[in-house]
Design a protein around this motif. Structure first.
Motif, short mmCIF file in Angstrom:
data_model
loop_
_atom_site.label_atom_id
_atom_site.label_comp_id
_atom_site.label_asym_id
_atom_site.label_seq_id
_atom_site.Cartn_x
_atom_site.Cartn_y
_atom_site.Cartn_z
N LYS A 110 0.70 -1.36 -0.06
CA LYS A 110 0.04 0.00 0.02
C LYS A 110 0.79 1.44 0.16
CE LYS A 110 -3.78 -2.17 0.17
NZ LYS A 110 -4.08 -2.73 -1.12
N LYS A 111 2.26 1.28 -0.53
CA LYS A 111 2.90 2.49 -0.57
C LYS A 111 2.51 3.09 -1.69
CE LYS A 111 7.14 1.10 1.73
NZ LYS A 111 8.41 0.94 1.47
N ILE A 112 2.41 4.34 -2.05
CA ILE A 112 2.11 5.16 -2.95
C ILE A 112 3.24 5.68 -3.67
CG2 ILE A 112 0.81 7.46 -3.58
CD1 ILE A 112 -0.85 6.73 -1.11
N LYS A 113 3.28 5.93 -5.12
CA LYS A 113 4.31 6.31 -5.75
C LYS A 113 4.11 7.85 -6.14
CE LYS A 113 6.51 5.52 -10.31
NZ LYS A 113 6.33 4.72 -11.54
N ASP A 114 5.06 8.76 -5.65
CA ASP A 114 4.90 10.06 -5.88
C ASP A 114 5.28 10.63 -7.36
OD1 ASP A 114 7.60 10.15 -5.90
OD2 ASP A 114 7.91 11.26 -3.97
N ASP A 115 5.17 11.87 -7.48
CA ASP A 115 5.40 12.52 -8.81
C ASP A 115 6.95 12.34 -9.26
OD1 ASP A 115 2.94 13.33 -8.97
OD2 ASP A 115 3.40 15.29 -8.07
#
Length: 162
Positions: A121-126
């Motif tokens: 559930k980690k999120i990939k940033d810009d």
């Protein structure tokens, strides 16, 4: 379209002036001049000994004494009140704009697609880095997280307490 009723007085509405009709003002001045002249003629009929220069001076003085208050009451005073009302409305509008700009600055909305790992559930940033959900949201909003545990996870992790 629905008309908002919670709008502040003076904001977003047309201000009405009492001197907006020039014919009304002209009529008021004409009536006051007529009444002043009638009173002057009455005074002249009582004082026969005045010279034409004295009559002209008295005529002008009495005319001013009647016309100036009429102009003040029906033109100048409403004009000043209208200016004050417009200044108040302008100030209220400026305050509302400042409040709206402040509210817009305080609102941080996450928009669009958000790549999230289906396992951790980690999120990939810009920039392409993977971050914890809490870190990602905390960095882009004013949300502060606190720790807790839901009943399902508590049963799974701590079955001896359930």
């Amino acid at each position: 379209m629905h008309e908002r009723s919670d709008r502040k007085p003076g904001v977003g509405r047309e201000l009405k002036t009492t001197y907006a009709n020039p014919f009304r003002l002209l009529l008021i001045v004409a009536v006051s001049v007529f009444l002043a002249e009638a009173m002057i003629m009455f005074l002249f009929s009582m004082f026969h000994f005045m010279t034409p220069i004295q009559e002209a001076a008295l005529d002008g003085l009495l005319l001013l004494m009647f016309v100036i208050p009429v102009l003040y009451v029906f033109f100048y005073k409403p004009f000043i009140l209208d200016i004050k009302e417009r200044e108040k409305a302008e100030k209220e509008k400026d305050e509302a704009i400042i409040k709206l700009e402040k509210a817009i600055d305080e609102i941080n909305i996450l928009k669009g697609f958000l790549p999230i790992c289906c396992n951790c559930k980690k999120i990939k940033d810009d920039a392409g880095y993977w971050q914890e959900v809490e870190t990602y949201i905390r960095d882009r909003s004013e949300i502060q997280f606190s720790n807790g545990i839901c009943p399902d996870c508590a049963k799974e992790l701590y079955p001896e307490f359930w």
